[in-house]
Design an enzyme around this catalytic site. Structure first.
Site, PDB file in Angstrom:
ATOM      1  N   HIS A  85      -7.149  -5.628  -1.202  1.00  0.00           N
ATOM      2  CA  HIS A  85      -5.983  -5.047  -0.792  1.00  0.00           C
ATOM      3  C   HIS A  85      -4.769  -5.417   0.059  1.00  0.00           C
ATOM      4  O   HIS A  85      -3.716  -5.431   0.000  1.00  0.00           O
ATOM      5  CB  HIS A  85      -6.084  -4.043   0.182  1.00  0.00           C
ATOM      6  CG  HIS A  85      -4.940  -2.596  -0.025  1.00  0.00           C
ATOM      7  ND1 HIS A  85      -4.839  -2.067  -1.661  1.00  0.00           N
ATOM      8  CD2 HIS A  85      -4.815  -1.803   1.339  1.00  0.00           C
ATOM      9  CE1 HIS A  85      -3.682  -1.077  -0.896  1.00  0.00           C
ATOM     10  NE2 HIS A  85      -3.918  -0.854   0.511  1.00  0.00           N
ATOM     11  N   SER A 144       0.873  -1.205  -0.351  1.00  0.00           N
ATOM     12  CA  SER A 144      -0.124  -0.039  -0.372  1.00  0.00           C
ATOM     13  C   SER A 144       1.497   0.563   0.008  1.00  0.00           C
ATOM     14  O   SER A 144       1.712   2.110  -1.202  1.00  0.00           O
ATOM     15  CB  SER A 144      -1.019  -0.167   1.228  1.00  0.00           C
ATOM     16  OG  SER A 144      -1.906   0.831   1.053  1.00  0.00           O
ATOM     17  N   ASP A 187       3.109  24.005  -0.868  1.00  0.00           N
ATOM     18  CA  ASP A 187       4.311  24.193  -1.261  1.00  0.00           C
ATOM     19  C   ASP A 187       5.002  23.169  -0.955  1.00  0.00           C
ATOM     20  O   ASP A 187       6.703  22.705  -1.090  1.00  0.00           O
ATOM     21  CB  ASP A 187       5.304  25.279  -1.279  1.00  0.00           C
ATOM     22  CG  ASP A 187       5.214  25.526   1.150  1.00  0.00           C
ATOM     23  OD1 ASP A 187       4.879  24.876   1.601  1.00  0.00           O
ATOM     24  OD2 ASP A 187       6.723  25.627   1.089  1.00  0.00           O
TER      25      ASP A 187
END
Length: 428
Positions: free
Chosen positions: A407, A146, A354
């Site tokens: 998953h 993951s 940023d």
């Protein structure tokens, strides 16, 4: 630093601690400790084996603790490797980053600045310093589950010289998608999981409606004191993408009520199950940095919360209540005791625009590192479309797309990792 060695059945476990800079741009500044556990099969303890580093999902999750042998990627790995289970910075036995440890900082601004050092780029730079100590500079192999696959993609971007091969299980990240684009892709996946859940357990529709009605009628508290709201109940769906996720939620829902006089009351088992399934107490980094893992020169601005308005079926007052998935909402930092002290810092992180780049596409296109990734077709956490776009970008990476697993497929036996190994070695 080698700390201790233990020999539970099936393993030889050696604990290590490494010192790394908080900010790799300031190597002479403050430091923290990264813990790692070496794992080797007893019969191969003295063999000269290559190293395989495991990067856990998350963000903000520690490596697994080995229990009994049998039934996961680790069993296959121990046939050929000496494994290093890395507690990523801020997790497990590494220097913790929690509300309690951050409380000593003078301001939310300082907390946010500190937490900004806990993304994949810092984790990779930690690994590179550790590699120098462990292998003497030789490259090693990596496996990432993951978010660990996100870290590997960053590794391939900024330090490919450190890698001999790479294996990714359900974690090929989108390279350029904004957080808004990520959640526009993931909400439909969560909706599909809800449909499958209620197909399997149709009686839970009515039970969930009863739960919502009861929660709106009274102030219900979880065992730790947090309020149980409709929104927090919906968050149980975070496990819908795991192999046993539907059952874990259903068994909690079916035991929600006990009879109290002439009205239903909430059972202790249910309240404990909801708390356990929705808490951030052990891993607050998961909430604080979850959307930041997608940010490169842009702010998340609580993307999951904003994008949910485009999917009104997930509203807590929708005609039919649905569970949400792996989404972090700003209200969590108001109602979760473990997150409340980080609320202002989390807001600053959400507004930061940023963030540095995590991936370098030209470097990935020229990658010489043999790599393989399994992409789960029905993955609720990492959208397969974005994963396959990335698979087409990384030179030398082979992708296996399957709907046989959820998953957590790499934890369901040796087959997933064994196939990836064969793919890298050219056996298939």
């Amino acid at each position: 630093m080698r700390l201790a060695t233990h020999r539970p059945p099936g393993y030889v476990l050696t604990d290590h601690a490494f010192t790394v800079p908080v900010d790799h741009a300031q190597p002479g500044g403050d430091t923290l400790t990264v813990f790692a556990r070496e794992v080797v099969a007893p019969a191969r303890e003295r063999d000269d084996l290559p190293w395989l580093v495991y990067l856990q999902g998350g963000p903000g999750m520690e490596s697994p603790r080995p229990l009994s042998r049998g039934g996961s990627w680790l069993d296959r790995a121990l046939k050929d490797w000496r494994v290093l289970l890395l507690d990523q910075r801020g997790t497990g036995r590494s220097t913790p980053a929690t509300a309690r440890t951050l409380a000593g900082m003078a301001s939310p601004e300082q907390q946010a600045a500190y937490l900004a050092n806990f993304r994949a780029d810092s984790i990779v730079r930690d690994a590179e310093l550790i590699r120098q100590e462990v292998t003497g500079g030789d490259p090693w192999d990596v496996i990432g589950q993951s978010f660990g696959g996100f870290c590997i993609t960053t590794y391939l971007s900024i330090a490919p010289i450190g890698l001999r091969s790479a294996y990714i299980t359900g974690g090929l990240p989108p390279l350029h998608r904004s957080p808004d684009e990520v959640y526009r892709a993931l909400y439909p996946r969560v909706r599909e999981k809800n449909e499958r859940y209620f197909d399997r357990y149709p009686g839970d529709r009515e039970r969930l409606a009863m739960l919502r009605q009861a929660l709106l009628a009274e102030d219900v508290r979880l065992p730790g004191g947090d309020p149980l709201t409709v929104e927090r109940l919906q968050c149980l769906g975070i496990v819908f993408g795991m192999s046993d996720g539907f059952e874990r939620v259903h068994y909690a829902i079916e035991e929600a009520f006990f009879e109290h006089g002439d009205r239903p009351g909430f059972s202790d088992r249910f309240l404990h199950a909801v708390e356990a399934g929705t808490t951030f107490t052990p891993n607050p980094l998961y909430a604080a940095l979850h959307e930041a893992i997608y940010c490169q020169g842009t702010a998340s601005r609580w993307a999951a919360h904003r994008v949910r308005d485009e999917f009104p079926e997930f509203a807590p007052d929708a005609a039919e209540l649905r569970f949400t998935g792996e989404m972090i909402y700003p209200w969590m930092f108001e109602t979760h005791a473990a997150l409340r002290p980080l609320g202002e810092a989390a807001e600053l992180l959400a507004q930061r625009d940023d963030w540095p780049a995590l991936y370098d596409e030209p470097t990935l296109r020229e990658s010489a590192v043999p790599a393989a990734a399994v992409v789960y077709h029905d993955d609720m956490y990492v959208d397969r479309v974005g994963s396959l776009e990335t698979a087409g970008t990384v030179r030398g990476l082979r992708a296996w797309v399957t709907n046989e697993y959820e998953h957590d497929g790499a934890e369901q036996g040796e087959r997933v990792f064994a196939r990836l190994v064969d793919m890298v070695r050219g056996e298939i």
